[in-house]
Design a protein around this motif. Structure first.
Motif, mmCIF file in Angstrom:
data_model
loop_
_atom_site.group_PDB
_atom_site.id
_atom_site.type_symbol
_atom_site.label_atom_id
_atom_site.label_comp_id
_atom_site.label_asym_id
_atom_site.label_seq_id
_atom_site.Cartn_x
_atom_site.Cartn_y
_atom_site.Cartn_z
ATOM 1 N N ALA A 21 0.826 -1.207 0.000
ATOM 2 C CA ALA A 21 0.000 0.000 0.000
ATOM 3 C C ALA A 21 0.864 1.263 0.000
ATOM 4 N N LEU A 22 1.997 1.222 0.641
ATOM 5 C CA LEU A 22 2.876 2.389 0.697
ATOM 6 C C LEU A 22 3.687 2.578 -0.573
ATOM 7 N N THR A 23 4.118 1.489 -1.187
ATOM 8 C CA THR A 23 5.051 1.590 -2.308
ATOM 9 C C THR A 23 4.399 1.657 -3.682
ATOM 10 N N GLU A 24 3.191 1.134 -3.831
ATOM 11 C CA GLU A 24 2.536 1.147 -5.134
ATOM 12 C C GLU A 24 1.891 2.496 -5.416
ATOM 13 N N ARG A 78 -2.285 9.133 -5.342
ATOM 14 C CA ARG A 78 -0.907 9.520 -5.037
ATOM 15 C C ARG A 78 0.074 8.534 -5.657
ATOM 16 N N LYS A 79 1.302 8.991 -5.847
ATOM 17 C CA LYS A 79 2.380 8.129 -6.322
ATOM 18 C C LYS A 79 2.868 7.262 -5.169
ATOM 19 N N GLY A 80 3.467 6.124 -5.501
ATOM 20 C CA GLY A 80 4.065 5.277 -4.476
ATOM 21 C C GLY A 80 5.159 6.041 -3.743
ATOM 22 N N LEU A 81 5.299 5.754 -2.472
ATOM 23 C CA LEU A 81 6.283 6.465 -1.658
ATOM 24 C C LEU A 81 7.695 5.952 -1.924
ATOM 25 N N LYS A 82 8.662 6.814 -1.715
ATOM 26 C CA LYS A 82 10.071 6.464 -1.864
ATOM 27 C C LYS A 82 10.557 5.718 -0.624
ATOM 28 N N TYR A 83 11.719 5.071 -0.767
ATOM 29 C CA TYR A 83 12.300 4.247 0.299
ATOM 30 C C TYR A 83 12.344 4.988 1.633
ATOM 31 N N ARG A 84 12.846 6.185 1.625
ATOM 32 C CA ARG A 84 13.010 6.949 2.873
ATOM 33 C C ARG A 84 11.664 7.155 3.587
ATOM 34 N N VAL A 130 8.901 5.293 3.188
ATOM 35 C CA VAL A 130 8.419 3.981 3.625
ATOM 36 C C VAL A 130 9.123 3.578 4.915
ATOM 37 N N LYS A 131 10.425 3.751 4.940
ATOM 38 C CA LYS A 131 11.219 3.403 6.123
ATOM 39 C C LYS A 131 10.737 4.176 7.351
ATOM 40 N N GLU A 132 10.518 5.457 7.196
ATOM 41 C CA GLU A 132 10.065 6.284 8.315
ATOM 42 C C GLU A 132 8.708 5.814 8.849
ATOM 43 N N ILE A 133 7.782 5.558 7.944
ATOM 44 C CA ILE A 133 6.450 5.109 8.360
ATOM 45 C C ILE A 133 6.530 3.766 9.072
ATOM 46 N N LEU A 134 7.281 2.828 8.495
ATOM 47 C CA LEU A 134 7.387 1.499 9.106
ATOM 48 C C LEU A 134 8.048 1.567 10.479
ATOM 49 N N PHE A 135 9.097 2.366 10.607
ATOM 50 C CA PHE A 135 9.751 2.472 11.911
ATOM 51 C C PHE A 135 8.857 3.147 12.942
ATOM 52 N N ASN A 136 8.042 4.097 12.513
ATOM 53 C CA ASN A 136 7.085 4.691 13.447
ATOM 54 C C ASN A 136 6.078 3.650 13.932
ATOM 55 N N PRO A 183 15.304 -3.473 -2.337
ATOM 56 C CA PRO A 183 15.515 -3.374 -3.795
ATOM 57 C C PRO A 183 14.988 -4.594 -4.554
ATOM 58 N N GLU A 184 15.232 -5.770 -4.031
ATOM 59 C CA GLU A 184 14.766 -6.992 -4.690
ATOM 60 C C GLU A 184 13.235 -7.067 -4.696
ATOM 61 N N ILE A 185 12.621 -6.718 -3.598
ATOM 62 C CA ILE A 185 11.156 -6.768 -3.505
ATOM 63 C C ILE A 185 10.523 -5.810 -4.501
ATOM 64 N N VAL A 186 11.029 -4.589 -4.572
ATOM 65 C CA VAL A 186 10.469 -3.590 -5.484
ATOM 66 C C VAL A 186 10.651 -4.042 -6.936
ATOM 67 N N THR A 187 11.801 -4.591 -7.261
ATOM 68 C CA THR A 187 12.047 -5.094 -8.620
ATOM 69 C C THR A 187 11.064 -6.196 -8.976
#
Length: 61
Positions: free
Chosen positions: A4-7, A12-18, A20-26, A46-50
């Motif tokens: 849901a965050l990356t697609e 809205r556009k999918g979120l960038k790594y930074r 996504v990381k911030e949201i997940l860590f929160n 990287p592998e998952i997104v690919t």
């Protein structure tokens, strides 16, 4: 949650790594998701997104 965050979504556009990381860590800090799972997910990011992009291309094409 990761998908849901990356697609891209219609609103809205999918979120960038930074982002996504911030949201997940929160979510980890709030004890809503497992820290180890997030670590594994982000280590494999990287592998998952690919792979996700390949699946989407196959579905569209």
């Amino acid at each position: 949650m990761f998908v849901a965050l990356t697609e891209d979504r219609p609103y809205r556009k999918g979120l960038k790594y930074r982002e996504v990381k911030e949201i997940l860590f929160n979510e980890v800090l709030a004890n809503r998701i497992d820290r180890e799972c997030v670590k594994i997910l982000l280590d494999s990011y990287p592998e998952i997104v690919t792979r996700m992009q390949r699946v989407l291309e196959t579905e569209v094409g």
